[in-house]
Each structure stands twice: as structure tokens, then as C-alpha cells.
Design a protein around this motif. Structure first.
Motif, PDB file in Angstrom:
ATOM      1  N   ASP A  58      16.346 -16.158 162.007  1.00 54.05           N
ATOM      2  CA  ASP A  58      17.321 -16.602 161.199  1.00 54.05           C
ATOM      3  C   ASP A  58      18.757 -16.702 161.782  1.00 54.05           C
ATOM      4  O   ASP A  58      19.310 -17.760 161.813  1.00 54.05           O
ATOM      5  CB  ASP A  58      17.213 -16.115 159.964  1.00 54.05           C
ATOM      6  N   GLY A  62      18.944 -20.246 161.911  1.00 57.19           N
ATOM      7  CA  GLY A  62      19.728 -20.603 160.565  1.00 57.19           C
ATOM      8  C   GLY A  62      21.165 -20.491 160.608  1.00 57.19           C
ATOM      9  O   GLY A  62      21.917 -21.344 160.156  1.00 57.19           O
ATOM     10  N   VAL A 309      10.887 -18.494 158.025  1.00 53.18           N
ATOM     11  CA  VAL A 309      12.305 -18.465 157.554  1.00 53.18           C
ATOM     12  C   VAL A 309      12.691 -19.877 156.769  1.00 53.18           C
ATOM     13  O   VAL A 309      13.340 -19.764 155.998  1.00 53.18           O
ATOM     14  CB  VAL A 309      12.931 -18.671 159.136  1.00 53.18           C
ATOM     15  N   ALA A 310      11.967 -20.816 157.210  1.00 49.38           N
ATOM     16  CA  ALA A 310      12.263 -22.021 156.449  1.00 49.38           C
ATOM     17  C   ALA A 310      11.761 -21.923 154.982  1.00 49.38           C
ATOM     18  O   ALA A 310      12.352 -22.335 153.897  1.00 49.38           O
ATOM     19  CB  ALA A 310      11.393 -23.380 156.882  1.00 49.38           C
ATOM     20  N   ARG A 314      16.471 -20.841 155.223  1.00 45.50           N
ATOM     21  CA  ARG A 314      17.335 -20.810 156.524  1.00 45.50           C
ATOM     22  C   ARG A 314      18.726 -20.617 156.406  1.00 45.50           C
ATOM     23  O   ARG A 314      19.360 -21.198 155.212  1.00 45.50           O
ATOM     24  CB  ARG A 314      17.071 -21.952 157.340  1.00 45.50           C
ATOM     25  N   ALA A 320      15.329 -14.940 154.911  1.00 49.25           N
ATOM     26  CA  ALA A 320      14.258 -14.786 156.070  1.00 49.25           C
ATOM     27  C   ALA A 320      13.406 -13.549 155.698  1.00 49.25           C
ATOM     28  O   ALA A 320      12.041 -13.594 155.987  1.00 49.25           O
ATOM     29  CB  ALA A 320      15.274 -14.398 157.540  1.00 49.25           C
TER      30      ALA A 320
END
Length: 408
Positions: A58, A62, A309-310, A314, A320
Motif C-alpha cells: 500500500d 497506494g 490491497v485493492a 488502496r 491494506a
């Protein structure tokens, strides 16, 4: 106090992790009621380690905008580094014990040759490769848990970022790096036992009298502590000026470079830091799993990591953790044979075979309908929404988006 105010999720996360750790300890077979099995304690400990590598993903994806498809390689390298010491020390104790009954005491060279035969006989060798140079030293291997993933990330990141490789091209490069490493480790002459990998890692040298019940909870505590420290570090990294710069790199790299910031330096720092975090996670994970082989470093593992993570959300560190935890536990449920099969008459759905399809479908649905992931639900519950500016610009300059445009 200012740091806590900037990160309202921090107290909630610490409290939740503390309560969770105490609950697992109370229910464990080693120090509690025995309600929770040792195997499930290990599953929870491994889940905490996966949350570690999810945080690293992340941070790099992210927050910095680098979609790395190779971070599980760093995770695996951390496991290999600690695995070498565990396997060497454990095998040496067994060899020394077996030779103790001999009439003539064995020499150091004879012991070393016997240990080498035990470890590398499966690949037709008895000599210690160069990569096992420090396998006899616990502290040296602990240092390598940090140094090996960190140095690999430093070299790769420096070459990639200085060439200004970005976007999908950088993702392909990280995936190629992971594939190359995995294929190399599959070879018997790699020095790490090829396809056989390292096994017996759950047996701690010199602690034969300690049951796996106690060892599992020890590793669980260590994993929980590592997750707490990593969460604090991650929140510190994304706060303040540094956090603003890496977010700027994610949103508009060219503009940040124009403002005079060393974009490559910031990206390289985050890339190396997250590789080290992933390596530490692997060093805690594989002793609980008991085995590591090159299949663990295959590119598909890093793709799964991006999915976690998605799904979790994110750009949210707690997202995460949630994503890794949910996917890990649900995966254990479906692939462990606990989920009942569904008989449709003409076809029987076996979740062991269909779990990956379900995971992929979940990723697609989250991407289309809930881009903020599960973490977005917590934002709604906590009231953490974008402030209403009544259509005013979202920034000080004339080109900044207005509130209505940002919501589209």
C-alpha cells in the motif's frame, strides 16, 4: 498528540490489535483455555505477517503510485534468509547428537560435511554454497533478512527510477525481476535446494522440549508486535511533508519534479523501505508455515498481493491490513475444505477449485463499484468524508478541480 489527531485510525488500530492478541492468547492451547487449535493460531500469525507485506504494498502503490508486481519476492527472500539458519542449526544439532555415541569424537570438518550431506543430499551435493556462508550465525542471518531485500530493491529501484521508467512498464519490470528470481531458485545449483526449498522451519533449534503450542503463540506475538511497529512507521511516513510529496508523485509526477523535488530519491526510499518491511514479514511467516520453496516467489503471488490491497482499500494503511486479513482467512476457509460443496445437479461447485475465480470476481466488483474497498466503508461509518466546499475550488490555483468534478 498532533500525530494522533492526524491519524484518527491509530488508537482504534492499536486497541483492536491488543484486544485481538489477548483474545487469541486466552483461547490458545499453550496459555489459555485450549479452545483455539494450534494450527489456527499459526494461521492467524501468518495472516498478521501477510498484513505486513500488504502495508508495504500500500505504501509503494497506494501512496506513491508504483504498482510493484514483485514485492512478494522480497517477502520470500526474507523467509529464505532466516530459513537457512533454522535449517542449518537444527540439522547440526541432529548430526552432533547422532555422532556423540561414536568411539572417536567427530571433528568440526566431519560435522560440517555431515550437515552438508543432510541438507544438500536431496540435490546430489554435500558442499555448502557461498550463499550459506553465514548460515551458522543467527544474528548474521537476521541482518541479511533486512540487507538482502533492501539491497535488491536499492539496485533495481536505482536502475529503474533513474531511467524514469513508470506506469505499466515499471510493473512489467518488477514482474520480470520476480520471475527471474523464481526461475533461478528452482535450479538445483542455486544453493537453496531448488524445487525442494527449505523445510522443517517450524522446529526451533535447541527448543525440542518446547511444544508447538507455545512456539506458535510466540510467533503470533512477534508477528503482532511487528505489525504494530510497521503500522506506526507507515503512518509516520505518509504524514507531514514527506507524505504530501509521495502523494504528489502518485498524482502528478512531472509537476512534483518541476517543483524541484528529487522524485527518484523519494521513490527509491519508499521502494527500499517497503522491501525491508516485506522481508521482515517473510522472516516471521515461513517459520510458522514450516517450509518455503521457489513457488512462493512466483509472480502470481505479487498479483494476489495487489488484489488484497485493492479489496481492502488502496491508499489506506488500515485498508491494506483489512484486505490481507479478510482474503487470507476466507482463502483458508474455502481452500481448507471447510466450505461445503454446492451440488447443482448437473455440476458440483468445489470451492477448492473455484476459490481463485471468486477472488478474481471480488477484485473486479470492488474495482467497478467500490473503488475505495472495504476501508471505504469504515470511512462512511466514522464520518471521514470529504468536506463540503459548496462547489469551491479544491485548491488555491485557478486550475484546481471543484468539488463536483472531483466526485465524478
Amino acid at each position: 498528540m498532533d500525530f494522533v489527531k492526524k491519524h484518527p485510525s491509530l488508537p482504534a488500530f492499536i486497541a483492536t490489535l491488543l484486544i485481538f492478541t489477548l483474545a487469541v492468547t486466552f483461547l490458545s492451547e499453550a496459555y489459555g483455555t485450549g479452545t483455539m487449535s494450534t494450527s489456527f493460531v499459526k494461521t492467524l500469525g501468518k495472516t498478521l505477517c501477510l498484513a505486513l507485506v500488504a502495508i508495504s504494498m500500500d505504501l509503494v502503490w497506494g501512496y506513491t503510485g508504483i504498482l510493484s508486481l514483485g514485492h512478494f519476492a522480497f517477502f520470500g527472500l526474507g523467509g529464505y534468509m532466516i530459513g537457512m539458519w533454522l535449517m542449518f542449526a537444527r540439522t547440526k544439532l541432529i548430526v552432533v547428537e547422532s555422532m556423540a555415541a561414536a568411539d572417536i569424537p567427530a571433528t568440526a570438518m566431519e560435522i560440517k560435511d555431515a550437515v552438508g550431506t543432510q541438507i544438500f543430499g536431496v540435490v546430489g551435493s554435500s558442499d555448502f554454497p557461498l550463499v550459506w556462508m553465514f548460515a551458522h550465525s543467527f544474528w548474521a542471518q537476521i541482518a541479511l533478512v533486512v540487507l538482502v531485500p533492501g539491497l535488491l530493491a536499492l539496485v533495481f529501484g536505482w536502475l529503474a527510477f533513474r531511467s524514469r521508467v513508470t506506469g505499466v512498464y515499471l510493473s512489467i519490470l518488477t514482474q520480470a525481476m520476480t520471475l527471474a528470481l523464481s526461475l533461478y531458485l528452482f535450479q538445483n545449483d542455486s544453493g537453496l535446494r531448488g524445487n525442494n526449498g527449505l523445510s522443517g522451519l517450524q522446529n526451533l533449534p535447541g527448543l525440542d522440549a518446547v511444544s508447538q503450542d507455545a512456539v506458535s503463540i510466540w510467533f503470533f506475538w512477534a508477528s503482532a508486535f511487528a505489525l504494530l511497529v510497521t503500522y506506526l512507521i507507515a503512518n509516520f511516513v505518509v504524514s507531514g511533508k514527506f507524505g504530501s510529496v509521495i502523494r504528489g508523485i502518485r498524482d502528478d509526477e512531472a509537476r512534483v519534479r518541476f517543483l524541484g523535488y528529487s522524485v527518484e530519491g523519494f521513490k527509491l526510499f519508499v521502494f527500499v523501505l517497503t522491501a525491508i518491511i516485506a522481508g521482515i514479514g517473510g522472516a516471521l511467516y515461513y517459520p510458522q508455515a514450516g517450509i518455503i520453496n521457489p513457488a512462493e516467489i512466483a509472480p502470481i503471488a505479487s498479483i494476489y498481493l495487489a488484489v488484497w490491497v485493492a479489496i481492502g482499500g488502496r491508499g489506506r494503511i488500515y485498508g491494506a491490513v483489512i484486505g490481507a486479513g479478510v482474503v487470507s482467512l476466507v482463502s483458508t476457509y474455502f481452500t481448507g475444505g471447510q466450505a461445503p460443496n454446492i451440488n447443482l445437479g448437473f455440476y458440483t461447485i468445489k470451492w477448492v477449485d473455484w476459490w481463485q475465480v471468486l477472488l478474481g470476481l471480488s477484485f473486479v466488483l470492488v474495482t467497478l463499484f467500490a473503488p475505495k474497498g472495504i476501508g471505504g466503508l469504515f470511512d462512511l461509518i466514522s464520518g471521514r468524508l470529504s468536506p463540503s466546499r459548496k462547489g469551491a475550488p479544491l485548491g488555491p490555483d485557478q486550475g484546481s478541480l471543484r468539488e463536483q468534478e472531483a466526485e465524478k
